[in-house]
Design a protein around this motif. Structure first.
Motif, PDB file in Angstrom:
ATOM      1  N   GLU A 173       3.579   3.940   6.079  1.00 18.06           N
ATOM      2  CA  GLU A 173       2.506   2.989   5.667  1.00 18.06           C
ATOM      3  C   GLU A 173       1.568   3.237   6.534  1.00 18.06           C
ATOM      4  O   GLU A 173       1.527   3.402   7.912  1.00 18.06           O
ATOM      5  CB  GLU A 173       3.153   1.456   5.710  1.00 18.06           C
ATOM      6  CG  GLU A 173       3.651   1.036   4.622  1.00 18.06           C
ATOM      7  CD  GLU A 173       3.991  -0.601   4.727  1.00 18.06           C
ATOM      8  OE1 GLU A 173       3.450  -1.333   4.140  1.00 18.06           O
ATOM      9  OE2 GLU A 173       4.791  -1.053   5.604  1.00 18.06           O
ATOM     10  N   PRO A 174       0.033   3.075   6.128  1.00 19.70           N
ATOM     11  CA  PRO A 174      -0.965   3.163   6.886  1.00 19.70           C
ATOM     12  C   PRO A 174      -0.960   2.078   8.088  1.00 19.70           C
ATOM     13  O   PRO A 174      -1.336   2.239   9.181  1.00 19.70           O
ATOM     14  CB  PRO A 174      -2.223   2.711   6.224  1.00 19.70           C
ATOM     15  CG  PRO A 174      -1.802   3.135   4.772  1.00 19.70           C
ATOM     16  CD  PRO A 174      -0.043   2.772   4.652  1.00 19.70           C
ATOM     17  N   ARG A 175      -0.055   0.720   7.853  1.00 20.54           N
ATOM     18  CA  ARG A 175      -0.300  -0.001   8.822  1.00 20.54           C
ATOM     19  C   ARG A 175       0.818   0.019  10.053  1.00 20.54           C
ATOM     20  O   ARG A 175       0.927  -0.688  10.947  1.00 20.54           O
ATOM     21  CB  ARG A 175      -0.007  -1.440   8.584  1.00 20.54           C
ATOM     22  CG  ARG A 175       1.383  -1.636   7.636  1.00 20.54           C
ATOM     23  CD  ARG A 175       1.624  -3.233   7.715  1.00 20.54           C
ATOM     24  NE  ARG A 175       2.641  -3.225   6.551  1.00 20.54           N
ATOM     25  CZ  ARG A 175       2.904  -4.371   6.230  1.00 20.54           C
ATOM     26  NH1 ARG A 175       2.625  -5.576   6.952  1.00 20.54           N
ATOM     27  NH2 ARG A 175       3.694  -4.728   5.181  1.00 20.54           N
ATOM     28  N   HIS A 195       1.760   7.171   3.110  1.00 19.50           N
ATOM     29  CA  HIS A 195       0.827   8.565   3.445  1.00 19.50           C
ATOM     30  C   HIS A 195       1.959   9.555   4.156  1.00 19.50           C
ATOM     31  O   HIS A 195       2.841   9.172   4.790  1.00 19.50           O
ATOM     32  CB  HIS A 195      -0.211   8.343   4.092  1.00 19.50           C
ATOM     33  CG  HIS A 195      -1.331   7.495   3.740  1.00 19.50           C
ATOM     34  ND1 HIS A 195      -2.933   8.005   3.433  1.00 19.50           N
ATOM     35  CD2 HIS A 195      -1.372   6.462   3.045  1.00 19.50           C
ATOM     36  CE1 HIS A 195      -3.455   7.199   3.166  1.00 19.50           C
ATOM     37  NE2 HIS A 195      -2.574   6.141   2.525  1.00 19.50           N
ATOM     38  N   MET A 235       0.765  -1.173  -0.146  1.00 17.31           N
ATOM     39  CA  MET A 235      -0.181   0.097   0.015  1.00 17.31           C
ATOM     40  C   MET A 235       1.010   1.312  -0.045  1.00 17.31           C
ATOM     41  O   MET A 235       1.910   1.236   0.571  1.00 17.31           O
ATOM     42  CB  MET A 235      -0.967   0.039   1.509  1.00 17.31           C
ATOM     43  CG  MET A 235      -1.925  -1.289   1.216  1.00 17.31           C
ATOM     44  SD  MET A 235      -3.054  -1.065   0.036  1.00 17.31           S
ATOM     45  CE  MET A 235      -3.721  -2.636  -0.250  1.00 17.31           C
ATOM     46  N   SER A 236       0.312   2.171  -0.548  1.00 15.63           N
ATOM     47  CA  SER A 236       1.036   3.467  -0.626  1.00 15.63           C
ATOM     48  C   SER A 236       1.133   4.119   0.681  1.00 15.63           C
ATOM     49  O   SER A 236       0.561   4.193   1.425  1.00 15.63           O
ATOM     50  CB  SER A 236       0.705   4.544  -1.719  1.00 15.63           C
ATOM     51  OG  SER A 236      -0.795   4.712  -1.071  1.00 15.63           O
ATOM     52  N   THR A 272       2.031   1.222  13.441  1.00 15.06           N
ATOM     53  CA  THR A 272       1.415   1.860  14.464  1.00 15.06           C
ATOM     54  C   THR A 272       2.349   3.021  15.056  1.00 15.06           C
ATOM     55  O   THR A 272       3.766   3.269  14.607  1.00 15.06           O
ATOM     56  CB  THR A 272       1.435   0.799  15.512  1.00 15.06           C
ATOM     57  OG1 THR A 272       2.858   0.247  15.800  1.00 15.06           O
ATOM     58  CG2 THR A 272       0.548  -0.380  15.338  1.00 15.06           C
ATOM     59  N   LEU A 277      -2.688   4.401  14.835  1.00 14.16           N
ATOM     60  CA  LEU A 277      -1.825   4.182  13.781  1.00 14.16           C
ATOM     61  C   LEU A 277      -1.096   5.653  13.712  1.00 14.16           C
ATOM     62  O   LEU A 277      -1.621   6.493  13.883  1.00 14.16           O
ATOM     63  CB  LEU A 277      -2.871   4.061  12.617  1.00 14.16           C
ATOM     64  CG  LEU A 277      -3.517   2.698  12.732  1.00 14.16           C
ATOM     65  CD1 LEU A 277      -4.783   2.373  11.519  1.00 14.16           C
ATOM     66  CD2 LEU A 277      -2.602   1.548  12.723  1.00 14.16           C
ATOM     67  N   VAL A 327      -0.578   6.962  11.077  1.00 21.46           N
ATOM     68  CA  VAL A 327      -1.215   7.855   9.827  1.00 21.46           C
ATOM     69  C   VAL A 327      -2.293   8.705  10.540  1.00 21.46           C
ATOM     70  O   VAL A 327      -2.981   9.808   9.931  1.00 21.46           O
ATOM     71  CB  VAL A 327      -1.773   6.824   8.886  1.00 21.46           C
ATOM     72  CG1 VAL A 327      -2.764   5.853   9.323  1.00 21.46           C
ATOM     73  CG2 VAL A 327      -2.178   7.632   7.481  1.00 21.46           C
ATOM     74  N   GLN A 328      -2.750   8.104  11.542  1.00 17.38           N
ATOM     75  CA  GLN A 328      -3.905   8.959  12.249  1.00 17.38           C
ATOM     76  C   GLN A 328      -3.611  10.067  12.888  1.00 17.38           C
ATOM     77  O   GLN A 328      -4.159  10.974  13.515  1.00 17.38           O
ATOM     78  CB  GLN A 328      -4.437   7.877  13.253  1.00 17.38           C
ATOM     79  CG  GLN A 328      -5.281   6.906  12.685  1.00 17.38           C
ATOM     80  CD  GLN A 328      -6.288   6.141  13.851  1.00 17.38           C
ATOM     81  OE1 GLN A 328      -5.695   5.448  14.776  1.00 17.38           O
ATOM     82  NE2 GLN A 328      -7.500   6.243  13.971  1.00 17.38           N
TER      83      GLN A 328
END
Lengths: 274, 798, 159
Positions: C20-22, C4, C1-2, C24, C65, C67-68
């Motif tokens: 990566e979004p995954r 962010h 996945m791209s 943590t 995460l 990304v959040q």
């Protein structure tokens, strides 16, 4: 373990959320507080293709009195709810239950809506919603709808929410003056999921008893409710044998859970007496 | 608020200026840990470092028919996919036996399973990738074909003729058996006025170190050297094992241990996945990191306890114990763990049952069997919690049966404090213990009579509180008798090297290790005291096989007693060396001088003669000014090993006060007490905190912790939500007291204190629950953990 | 996945990274920023070793995460140590030997500080309840409770 890969979108509006969910169907998962979802991601027990982050949706925030109901936005954090004057005043049962949810670091992040939407059978808030005869506001591809708590919890982790739905808020009827509330649970350690728990309310006419941790959903004990409404605690305790049939789990047998449920009812009864 | 210097009253005085012995000196390494600047292995990153993750058998027993790695190898980030047979070309298998455990047997264990997995969680294939996440992605794509095999899970039937033999070449599933008989057991039971029998069941549990096992291995092809950063308790032992199984010389292997996020015996064993990580580094010629995640920790970190003990005590009307008898059975998984073996815990149970008492009549049988569950091995207080719960459970049941106060019963039977040296019925030898003094101190500390009165008063209000006790002994300061005589290269001796640096500070290198218990503080205290310098000018280096004297590390409560004594002796030796230089500079005699407060002074008057940095300056930079033929030696090394006794036994007594909610079966812990005797107390605060932490670990066993397996050998609660460790909310405050009986085997007189808390806590909680429920006619609880269900069942409520 | 792009402040410092979004939050802090004071103990939200602050509230770093955290203010043990904000608490921990292996300590300190910062004079039971989501295998908790209690008294209920 680390999560499997997934994509991520932080939606800016409810409409955008609904569109994103519609586009990805069952491949998408909503993330709000994430306190139950992220452990599942980390253990690779959940593998969505995309997470739809709804944390930026202002319309899902806020606690307000609307008509005869207290409306609690889905994104209200459990810690925020704990400090809410409105909840303490109009939904004292929820106020009693909140400190039992996990630990403060979990409540700082975990949301009211997330707890209801996940519907863990041992969780506090679904049982409270059920005991209070509350409702759930849902927004989906086909528009908005409201579902009564009695119809919301279907089966283990299964609710009236479909794949494209967003839980918007819960609504609790403002209680009458003579309404009494009782909440208690038995957990091995502070903050653990309960071995058995009871959220209850009673006024002059009727009683509502919602047990949790004793079945695949929070459960109304309707025979016991009727007995209690008649004023017979002993009968209410006795008929729990018919209302509940808890399954065994790794921590205790169903028999133990049933015994604990009865004990909870006896212990809460004085709080429910007018 | 209890922030105060809590000096125990009766310490042996090693009174010199700068004596830190007996003082609660803060640990020197706390600031960095509190600032998040510790150096745990899981924090470490090296250039070109790869990460390994393991595919693990989902079955308790299965033949590996096929591993198809084609898809996994194409996954982004993957560096290598390595199976058991491929890795076996680099690393040899091992067998966990010791020659002094007569008859113990086990099968060769490989770093990665070759053709068969013998427990749920055994590694069957390794994936090395640029990141842990990518390695896990590739594991998802491994196509592994298993043929499930029948399983052996119940220890009770493991030896039955019709039960599958896990390792056919061994003939049966018996790992180890020990029988012991002393005195006249049958006669003693016949002469008893009452005989009490009970079956004690101890749940399998595990260590749950907060930092999981972690290792970074780096094979440097150019240097032909392996550097292993490992969270371990025994760096030199691991150096030996890595060298042996990778066919290297020991000097080609360096093991470095910085901060370790908890050990408790979990990190003193050979783990197949860690051995595989080291071998993979050699194979791939680059650093490879493995950090067990929590889920794989539960199925691979050693488990412990899981004993079923049928036990019997004979007692006369006056309370005299006539005999003990036990039949212990334990299932230890499919392999005896290397190199300490999985026979030790049962062996310890045999050694320790009845240990505090005079009773000479004792019969024991212990059997250790193989099964298809995760391996079991030595975990904090090895065997002690079992032996203590059995012995003290029986003592309190017997006391209740004949109607005598449980403390009176003990006063009658405990070995008298002036009865030493002597031997126990199992053959263990005691130099000097203090059971009676400890008991009387405990009675005073807790206000026994008042609590009994309160208990009686509350019972009238249907509030059920209980008091439970346990006298216990603890094995500490082991000599070579523990492992060395059995052929394991685990050092019983330990060394310390002390060096005066060029500014007159003291640098201590020690073979014992810091796991958080405060070893470095204790070494600094001892070295500063022996040498005569302020502790602020002492720096301690541990955990590096390239840079510390050869030693055993931390286990069996040995670091302070053995490592401390080595530092003490080295401190004295360096003092003599430094005084020789000073005398030479001052044209005086060494014996006319002393080192106090970091200064060389006249021994008689205390008058300052020369500073240490001046001595160092002359010795290092102007040795030309010293007399011809005089060579300054500002380094001294000394080693120590206990010789007079196989083990320095310690003793103590604990008590628990708790309340049982008879409607829910929940137990609320109210207070806990421990009086123990670890000889000279070097640092009272550190000793007390070892005991408190140990007690809570024991409470975990008594009430919460349990690795629950189903009959197919599947662990059902291998996560921290379902495996219940003790948390702050339910734990009691604990009062600790001391009696001091130093060992004469060393000058310091210190014995170990690391396991006393864990040894006694399960017994006292169990006894207190039974005491609380006694007036209700409940069945006796002899099962751990005592869950609400167990308590309700004993009460006949469910 | 791209990956962010995210921008946030960590211990007051502006940070811009692609994640990566995954990823943590705790892995992001440890592996991308080298802030290894936040520890990984269970990765399922139970042990509390990964405790950090996001926008002023203490959270589990393994259950958020990275990304959040775009736009968020993140504080870790390194940051609060360097600012001196919890120096009294750290002193009390040292004096009372309220840590052994130290692995839980950064999380324990941040958890304790949240209670202290709320003001008031919580007693031992409240302190125990408050840290009941932070696992310590070494101390048996009493020394930690003692140390926090000492700071409660020293601060005298001031927020």
């Amino acid at each position: 373990m680390k999560p499997r890969s997934f994509d991520y979108v932080r939606v800016k509006s409810l409409a955008e959320a609904v569109i994103a969910l519609a586009r990805h169907g069952t491949e998408a998962k909503i993330i709000a507080g994430g306190q139950s979802l992220v452990p599942l991601l980390n253990m690779r027990m959940a593998s969505p293709a995309i997470l739809v982050d709804i944390n930026a949706l202002a319309e899902l925030r806020g606690i307000s009195l609307e008509g005869g109901s207290l409306r609690i936005g889905a994104l209200v954090r459990q810690a925020e709810a704990e400090g809410s004057v409105e909840i303490a005043k109009h939904a004292p049962l929820i106020a009693k239950a909140l400190p039992y949810i996990g630990h403060f670091a979990i409540r700082n992040r975990g949301t009211i809506g997330g707890s209801i939407a996940l519907a863990d059978p041992a969780a506090e808030l679904p049982a409270c919603l059920l005991a209070l005869g509350g409702e759930v506001e849902i927004e989906g591809a086909k528009g908005a709808r409201t579902v009564k708590a009695d119809d919301f919890f279907k089966d283990l982790y299964e609710t009236a929410l479909g794949p494209g739905d967003v839980l918007i808020a819960i609504r609790i009827p403002v209680p009458s003056k003579d309404m009494r509330f009782g909440f208690s649970e038995l957990a091995r350690r502070h903050g653990d999921f309960a071995m058995a728990g009871l959220a209850a309310c009673r006024d002059g006419k009727s009683a509502r008893l919602a047990f949790f941790g004793v079945g695949s959903t929070p459960l109304r004990a309707k025979k016991a409710e009727a007995a209690l409404a008649k004023g017979s605690l002993e009968e209410a305790v006795a008929v729990l044998d018919h209302d509940l049939d808890p399954p065994d789990d790794i921590h205790s047998s169903g028999k133990v859970k049933l015994h604990l449920a009865k004990t909870l009812l006896r212990r809460i009864a004085p709080e429910l007496a007018a | 608020m209890k922030i105060a210097d809590d000096l125990p009253s009766a310490l042996t005085a090693l009174d010199r200026p700068n004596s830190y012995i007996g003082r609660s000196v803060p640990r020197p390494n706390l600031a960095r840990l509190m600032q998040g600047r510790g150096q745990y292995v899981s924090d470490l990153a090296l250039a070109r470092m790869a990460h390994v993750a393991f595919a693990r058998s989902p079955h308790a027993h299965a033949r590996i028919k096929k591993i198809d790695a084609a898809a996994a190898k194409k996954t982004p980030g993957v560096i290598a996919v390595v199976t058991g047979p491929e890795l076996a070309k680099v690393i040899t298998p091992w067998v966990g036996v010791l020659s002094h455990l007569k008859g113990i047997k086990s099968a060769p264990q490989h770093a990665i399973a070759i053709d068969r997995a013998c427990w749920q969680g055994e590694a069957v294939c390794a994936v090395v990738a640029k990141s842990r996440a990518e390695a896990e992605d590739a594991i998802d794509l491994l196509d592994i074909d298993y043929e499930e095999l029948p399983v052996v899970t119940d220890a009770e039937t493991a030896l039955d003729a019709k039960t599958l033999v896990i390792h056919p070449e061994l003939g049966d599933n018996l790992t180890f058996e020990r029988k012991h008989e002393a005195g006249e057991v049958d006669k003693a039971f016949k002469e008893a006025d009452a005989v009490v029998e009970a079956t004690f069941v101890f749940g399998r549990h595990t260590g749950v170190t907060n930092e999981p096992r972690a290792i970074v291995a780096y094979w440097n092809e150019g240097e032909q050297r392996l550097t292993v950063y490992q969270g371990t308790q025994a760096p030199h032992m691991m150096q030996n094992l890595f060298a042996k199984h990778l066919s290297l010389a020991e000097h080609q292997v360096r093991v470095v241990t910085k901060d370790v996020g908890g050990s408790f015996g979990i990190k003193v064993h050979t783990y197949a996945d860690e051995m595989a990580t080291v071998a993979l580094s050699k194979l791939l010629k680059r650093p490879v990191k493995f950090v067990a995640d929590r889920l794989e920790s539960f199925i691979t970190d050693i488990h412990a306890r899981d004993h079923r003990v049928k036990a019997k005590i004979g007692v006369k009307k006056d309370g005299t114990i006539t005999a003990f008898e036990i039949d212990d059975l334990t299932g230890i998984g499919p392999y005896s763990v290397y190199p300490r073996t999985s026979g030790i815990e049962a062996n310890q149970v045999v050694n320790l049952v009845g240990g505090p008492y005079k009773c000479p009549n004792y019969r024991a049988l212990a059997r250790v069997v193989f099964q298809n569950k995760n391996v079991m091995c030595q975990y904090r207080a090895v065997g002690h919690p079992i032996a203590t719960a059995v012995t003290e459970g029986l003592v309190e049941l017997a006391a209740a049966k004949i109607g005598i106060d449980p403390l009176e019963m003990r006063r009658k039977n405990l070995i008298p404090d002036d009865g030493y040296p002597c031997a126990g019925a199992s053959g263990i030898k005691f130099e000097k213990l203090s059971h009676h003094a400890a008991l009387e101190k405990l009675v005073k500390m807790m206000g026994y009579e008042k609590l009994r009165a309160e208990q009686a008063e509350l019972r009238k209000k249907k509030i059920y509180r209980g008091l439970g006790f346990a006298s216990f002994i603890e094995v500490t300061n082991p000599s070579a008798a523990f492992y060395g005589v059995g052929g394991a290269k685990i050092s019983a001796q330990d060394g310390a090297t002390l060096r005066l640096d060029a500014q007159g500070a003291l640098i201590v290198h020690s073979g014992v290790t810091e796991q958080g218990q405060g070893t470095e503080a204790v070494l600094a205290q001892v070295a500063a005291s022996a040498f005569g310098i302020a502790i602020e000018r002492v720096r301690v280096v541990t955990g590096d096989t390239d840079n510390t004297p050869y030693g055993g590390g931390t286990w069996a409560s040995r670091a302070a007693g053995i490592g401390g004594e080595a530092a003490w002796q080295a401190g004295k030796a360096l003092r003599q060396n430094v005084l020789a230089v000073a005398a030479s500079i001052l044209q005086s005699e060494p014996k006319a001088l002393d080192i106090r407060n970091g200064l060389v002074v006249d021994a008689d008057t205390g008058r300052e003669r020369i500073t240490l940095d001046e001595v160092a300056r002359v010795a290092y930079f102007r040795p030309d000014t010293l007399p011809p033929g005089f060579q300054a030696e500002l380094v001294a090394t000394r080693h120590y090993v206990p010789r007079a006794w196989p083990f320095a036994f310690t003793n103590g007594i604990q008590a628990s006060y708790l309340e049982v909610d008879i409607d829910t079966g929940f137990v609320k812990l109210l207070r806990h007490w421990c009086v123990e005797d670890c000889g000279t107390v070097i640092n009272p605060q550190l000793v007390d905190e070892q005991i408190r932490g140990g007690i809570v670990q024991g409470i975990g066993a008594a009430l919460y912790e349990h690795c629950i397996y189903d009959e197919r050998g599947q662990l059902l609660n291998g996560n921290m939500a379902d495996y219940l460790v003790p948390m702050a909310g339910e734990m009691p405050d604990m009062e600790i007291g001391h009696v001091v009986s130093p060992t004469a085997d060393s000058e310091l007189g210190a014995k170990g204190a690391g396991e006393a808390g864990t040894a006694g806590a399960p017994a006292v909680v169990m006894n207190a629950i039974n005491d609380a429920l006694r007036p209700l006619g409940a069945k006796i609880i002899t099962e751990m953990p005592a869950t609400p269900g167990v308590v309700l069942k004993a009460l006949g409520r469910v | 996945m791209s990956a962010h792009d995210i921008s946030l402040t960590v211990n007051g410092e502006a940070v811009r990274e692609a994640v990566e979004p995954r990823r943590t939050l705790v892995d992001f802090l440890r592996e991308d920023l080298g802030l290894t004071g936040s520890h990984v103990g269970c990765e399922h939200g139970v042990c509390g070793a990964c405790t950090v602050r996001v926008d002023g509230a203490v959270v589990r770093g393994c259950l958020v995460l990275a990304v959040q955290c775009d736009g968020a203010r993140v504080e870790t043990i390194e940051g609060v140590s360097d600012s001196g904000a919890i120096a009294d608490l750290q002193n009390a921990f040292e004096k009372r030997n309220a840590l052994q292996c130290g692995y839980c300590t950064p999380g324990m300190l941040l958890a304790a500080e949240e209670l202290l910062a709320a003001g008031g004079t919580p007693g031992r039971e409240k302190i125990r309840e408050h840290i009941s989501g932070n696992y310590c295998r070494c101390t048996g908790y009493e020394a930690i409770v003692d140390a926090i209690e000492a700071v409660v008294q020293a601060r005298g209920g001031r927020k």
